[in-house]
Design a protein around this motif. Structure first.
Motif, PDB file in Angstrom:
ATOM      1  N   ALA A  70       0.838  -1.209   0.000  1.00  0.00           N
ATOM      2  CA  ALA A  70       0.000   0.000   0.000  1.00  0.00           C
ATOM      3  C   ALA A  70       0.867   1.252   0.000  1.00  0.00           C
ATOM      4  O   ALA A  70       0.559   2.241  -0.706  1.00  0.00           O
ATOM      5  N   ALA A  71       1.966   1.246   0.773  1.00  0.00           N
ATOM      6  CA  ALA A  71       2.862   2.419   0.801  1.00  0.00           C
ATOM      7  C   ALA A  71       3.438   2.660  -0.585  1.00  0.00           C
ATOM      8  O   ALA A  71       3.540   3.806  -1.053  1.00  0.00           O
ATOM      9  N   THR A  72       3.813   1.579  -1.264  1.00  0.00           N
ATOM     10  CA  THR A  72       4.365   1.722  -2.619  1.00  0.00           C
ATOM     11  C   THR A  72       3.304   2.256  -3.579  1.00  0.00           C
ATOM     12  O   THR A  72       3.571   3.160  -4.397  1.00  0.00           O
ATOM     13  N   GLU A  73       2.096   1.688  -3.513  1.00  0.00           N
ATOM     14  CA  GLU A  73       1.034   2.104  -4.419  1.00  0.00           C
ATOM     15  C   GLU A  73       0.636   3.571  -4.175  1.00  0.00           C
ATOM     16  O   GLU A  73       0.425   4.324  -5.134  1.00  0.00           O
ATOM     17  N   TRP A  74       0.511   3.987  -2.917  1.00  0.00           N
ATOM     18  CA  TRP A  74       0.154   5.384  -2.636  1.00  0.00           C
ATOM     19  C   TRP A  74       1.280   6.322  -3.066  1.00  0.00           C
ATOM     20  O   TRP A  74       1.024   7.450  -3.527  1.00  0.00           O
ATOM     21  N   GLY A  75       2.492   5.883  -2.966  1.00  0.00           N
ATOM     22  CA  GLY A  75       3.612   6.695  -3.458  1.00  0.00           C
ATOM     23  C   GLY A  75       3.529   6.890  -4.957  1.00  0.00           C
ATOM     24  O   GLY A  75       3.758   8.006  -5.475  1.00  0.00           O
ATOM     25  N   VAL A 106      -3.007  13.856  -0.600  1.00  0.00           N
ATOM     26  CA  VAL A 106      -3.780  12.780   0.055  1.00  0.00           C
ATOM     27  C   VAL A 106      -3.057  11.446  -0.096  1.00  0.00           C
ATOM     28  O   VAL A 106      -2.942  10.637   0.844  1.00  0.00           O
ATOM     29  N   ALA A 107      -2.550  11.212  -1.306  1.00  0.00           N
ATOM     30  CA  ALA A 107      -1.827   9.966  -1.557  1.00  0.00           C
ATOM     31  C   ALA A 107      -0.577   9.879  -0.685  1.00  0.00           C
ATOM     32  O   ALA A 107      -0.235   8.810  -0.157  1.00  0.00           O
ATOM     33  N   LEU A 108       0.106  11.018  -0.529  1.00  0.00           N
ATOM     34  CA  LEU A 108       1.312  11.024   0.308  1.00  0.00           C
ATOM     35  C   LEU A 108       0.962  10.758   1.771  1.00  0.00           C
ATOM     36  O   LEU A 108       1.712  10.071   2.484  1.00  0.00           O
ATOM     37  N   GLN A 109      -0.187  11.296   2.215  1.00  0.00           N
ATOM     38  CA  GLN A 109      -0.616  11.034   3.580  1.00  0.00           C
ATOM     39  C   GLN A 109      -0.899   9.539   3.789  1.00  0.00           C
ATOM     40  O   GLN A 109      -0.520   8.960   4.819  1.00  0.00           O
ATOM     41  N   ARG A 110      -1.560   8.940   2.809  1.00  0.00           N
ATOM     42  CA  ARG A 110      -1.839   7.505   2.887  1.00  0.00           C
ATOM     43  C   ARG A 110      -0.528   6.712   2.853  1.00  0.00           C
ATOM     44  O   ARG A 110      -0.398   5.698   3.549  1.00  0.00           O
ATOM     45  N   GLN A 111       0.414   7.164   2.056  1.00  0.00           N
ATOM     46  CA  GLN A 111       1.712   6.491   1.987  1.00  0.00           C
ATOM     47  C   GLN A 111       2.421   6.546   3.340  1.00  0.00           C
ATOM     48  O   GLN A 111       2.969   5.552   3.803  1.00  0.00           O
ATOM     49  N   ILE A 112       2.391   7.723   3.952  1.00  0.00           N
ATOM     50  CA  ILE A 112       3.043   7.873   5.256  1.00  0.00           C
ATOM     51  C   ILE A 112       2.372   6.969   6.308  1.00  0.00           C
ATOM     52  O   ILE A 112       3.047   6.326   7.121  1.00  0.00           O
ATOM     53  N   SER A 113       1.056   6.902   6.260  1.00  0.00           N
ATOM     54  CA  SER A 113       0.323   6.059   7.212  1.00  0.00           C
ATOM     55  C   SER A 113       0.705   4.576   7.043  1.00  0.00           C
ATOM     56  O   SER A 113       0.921   3.847   8.023  1.00  0.00           O
ATOM     57  N   ALA A 114       0.777   4.137   5.797  1.00  0.00           N
ATOM     58  CA  ALA A 114       1.138   2.743   5.524  1.00  0.00           C
ATOM     59  C   ALA A 114       2.569   2.464   5.962  1.00  0.00           C
ATOM     60  O   ALA A 114       2.878   1.395   6.517  1.00  0.00           O
TER      61      ALA A 114
END
Length: 245
Positions: A70-75, A106-114
């Motif tokens: 998920a971190a890779t995909e959101w990145g 938003v995507a970066l925030q999701r990446q950071i969370s993952a």
């Protein structure tokens, strides 16, 4: 704590003084069989608990892998949205460009969370893997101990049967010694000796009677000769000597 809770149920059995239990048991074979059954059941319980622990570990590993993905995909999504915003801004569409920049944020925030989830679960995974390895090692040790217990059971039962057989033989030998047949033979031999002695006495007595008879005949012969000589004297003649003139 997991390791403690899983193996805590068998600590009493492992620390038990088996020799004392066997000494108190009326039937050592039943006691040994019960020990084998208890230990086998405890191993089954440990296997079930370890399987559950391993299952939880695999779920955690799966979640960890999904968080990394998920971190890779959101990145990648953040990169794509940022590029799209740059293209729109270059073409003079600032409004849409801002929208895509916001999507990139938003995507970066999701990446950071993952990524934070990945960092959090990493030490948990390491600790859980260590626990599982120890549990597996402990389970293997229990199975080895079970084989030792089974082997010891067979050895002790064989030794017990051998000792019982030796005791029976010893008791049989003692019985033979107490009821010694040679003592009966000895008494019979003594009886035979007495019969033989009595027969010898009868023979000796018979021989003595025969000698007496012959002595009586000799005495009779002497009396007959005396009578003959006396008759000769009365007739006026000379007595006849045995030697002659």
């Amino acid at each position: 704590m997991a390791k403690q809770s899983i193996f805590g149920r068998i600590s009493t059995l492992m620390k038990a003084n088996i020799n004392a239990l066997l000494d108190q048991a009326e039937d050592p074979e039943k006691m040994l069989d019960q020990l084998v059954r208890d230990y086998t059941n405890n191993i089954a319980d440990a296997e079930a608990a370890i399987a559950e622990t391993i299952g939880n570990l695999r779920l955690l590993e799966r979640d960890h892998a999904e968080d990394k993905q998920a971190a890779t995909e959101w990145g990648n999504k953040a990169i794509a949205a940022s590029r799209k915003a740059d293209e729109l801004r270059a073409s003079g569409d600032a409004v849409d460009a801002d929208k895509f920049d916001n999507l990139a944020k938003v995507a970066l925030q999701r990446q950071i969370s993952a990524e934070n989830e990945v960092k959090t679960t990493a030490p948990q995974l390491a600790a859980q893997n260590e626990v599982v390895e120890k549990l597996k090692s402990g389970l293997n040790g229990m199975k080895f101990k079970l084989e030792e217990l089974r082997a010891k059971r067979s050895e002790l039962l064989a030794r017990q049967k051998t000792a019982e057989a030796q005791t029976k033989v010893h008791d049989a030998v003692k019985s033979i010694n107490v009821m010694d047949p040679t003592s009966d033979l000895g008494r019979f031999e003594e009886k035979v000796r007495r019969v033989e002695a009595r027969a010898a006495g009868q023979q000796e007595l018979a021989a003595s009677s025969l000698d007496a008879q012959f002595e009586s005949l000799d005495d009779l012969g002497e009396l007959t000769e005396v009578e003959a000589r006396l008759a000769a004297l009365k007739a006026g003649g000379q007595p006849q000597g045995q030697l002659g003139s």
